[in-house]
Each structure stands twice: as structure tokens, then as C-alpha cells.
Design a protein around this motif. Structure first.
Motif, PDB file in Angstrom:
ATOM      1  N   ASN A  83     -15.441  16.697 -24.537  1.00  0.00           N
ATOM      2  CA  ASN A  83     -14.336  17.583 -24.147  1.00  0.00           C
ATOM      3  C   ASN A  83     -12.987  16.867 -24.237  1.00  0.00           C
ATOM      4  OD1 ASN A  83     -15.926  19.803 -23.684  1.00  0.00           O
ATOM      5  ND2 ASN A  83     -16.145  19.401 -21.500  1.00  0.00           N
ATOM      6  N   ASN A  84     -12.969  15.574 -24.005  1.00  0.00           N
ATOM      7  CA  ASN A  84     -11.725  14.795 -24.056  1.00  0.00           C
ATOM      8  C   ASN A  84     -11.501  14.153 -25.423  1.00  0.00           C
ATOM      9  OD1 ASN A  84     -11.247  15.382 -21.362  1.00  0.00           O
ATOM     10  ND2 ASN A  84     -12.302  13.561 -20.641  1.00  0.00           N
ATOM     11  N   PHE A  85     -12.322  14.480 -26.393  1.00  0.00           N
ATOM     12  CA  PHE A  85     -12.227  13.854 -27.708  1.00  0.00           C
ATOM     13  C   PHE A  85     -10.868  14.105 -28.363  1.00  0.00           C
ATOM     14  CE2 PHE A  85     -13.376  13.444 -32.263  1.00  0.00           C
ATOM     15  CZ  PHE A  85     -13.855  12.148 -32.212  1.00  0.00           C
ATOM     16  N   GLY A  86     -10.329  15.280 -28.173  1.00  0.00           N
ATOM     17  CA  GLY A  86      -9.031  15.595 -28.750  1.00  0.00           C
ATOM     18  C   GLY A  86      -7.910  14.740 -28.157  1.00  0.00           C
ATOM     19  N   LEU A  87      -8.032  14.384 -26.893  1.00  0.00           N
ATOM     20  CA  LEU A  87      -7.028  13.529 -26.264  1.00  0.00           C
ATOM     21  C   LEU A  87      -7.059  12.113 -26.844  1.00  0.00           C
ATOM     22  CD1 LEU A  87      -7.564  14.573 -22.536  1.00  0.00           C
ATOM     23  CD2 LEU A  87      -5.732  15.316 -24.088  1.00  0.00           C
ATOM     24  N   TYR A  88      -8.235  11.682 -27.258  1.00  0.00           N
ATOM     25  CA  TYR A  88      -8.368  10.308 -27.771  1.00  0.00           C
ATOM     26  C   TYR A  88      -7.832  10.159 -29.195  1.00  0.00           C
ATOM     27  CZ  TYR A  88     -11.653  10.055 -23.865  1.00  0.00           C
ATOM     28  OH  TYR A  88     -12.229  10.112 -22.649  1.00  0.00           O
ATOM     29  N   LEU A  89      -7.689  11.258 -29.910  1.00  0.00           N
ATOM     30  CA  LEU A  89      -7.220  11.186 -31.296  1.00  0.00           C
ATOM     31  C   LEU A  89      -5.707  11.250 -31.421  1.00  0.00           C
ATOM     32  CD1 LEU A  89      -9.816  13.460 -33.085  1.00  0.00           C
ATOM     33  CD2 LEU A  89      -9.731  10.976 -33.012  1.00  0.00           C
ATOM     34  N   ARG A  90      -5.021  11.619 -30.376  1.00  0.00           N
ATOM     35  CA  ARG A  90      -3.562  11.746 -30.462  1.00  0.00           C
ATOM     36  C   ARG A  90      -2.876  10.439 -30.628  1.00  0.00           C
ATOM     37  NH1 ARG A  90      -2.255  16.184 -25.857  1.00  0.00           N
ATOM     38  NH2 ARG A  90      -3.657  17.727 -26.647  1.00  0.00           N
TER      39      ARG A  90
END
Length: 90
Positions: A83-90
Motif C-alpha cells: 500500500n505504501n509502495f507509491g510513497l517509496y517511488l517518489r
């Protein structure tokens, strides 16, 4: 971009989860081993292999009893990571 602090948070959470899900089975094994050691001391039986079968059976029974909880904890952790994967790519 993921920061060092986020990596350390994920690693800390993963290590805590490993300790939390393995502790019950390790405690079962410890208690069975201690009980058999006391029994061996009292009866003067010094067979080294006597502890293995009861420990294996007890840990297997423990896995059957708390395996669902362990799976649920691991699934929740992986769901949180994805669920937090998108936060890690920023």
C-alpha cells in the motif's frame, strides 16, 4: 525516492515482526526442552536424543494452533508495504 530513514523503518518493522511471530514457537520449544531436562536429571536418564521428538511434536502442534495468526501478521505487513509502495517511488 525512498530515504534512509524509511528503509530503516521498514527493516525495524520487519525485524520486530520476525521476533513477534517466532517467539511463541521458541517459547514452546524452550519450555518442552526445560521440562525434559528436569525429567532427565531427576531420573538420571542421559539420552541426548530424548528431547528432539517431543520438541518437534510440540512445535508442530503450536504451528497448527497459531499458524493462522502468524500468516495474518505476515499478510498485514506485506499489505502495508504494498500500500505504501507509491510513497517509496517518489
Amino acid at each position: 525516492m525512498i530515504t534512509e530513514g524509511q528503509v530503516m523503518d521498514i527493516a525495524r518493522d520487519a525485524l520486530f515482526l520476525i521476533i513477534k511471530v517466532s517467539a511463541p514457537l521458541l517459547l514452546i520449544s524452550l519450555i518442552i526442552g526445560l521440562t525434559i531436562s528436569i525429567f532427565q536429571t531427576v531420573t538420571s536418564i542421559q539420552e541426548q536424543t530424548l528431547t528432539f521428538v517431543p520438541k518437534i511434536v510440540a512445535v508442530f502442534l503450536g504451528m497448527m494452533l497459531i499458524g493462522g495468526w502468524i500468516l495474518n501478521e505476515l499478510s498485514n505487513f506485506m499489505t502495508q508495504l504494498w500500500n505504501n509502495f507509491g510513497l517509496y517511488l517518489r
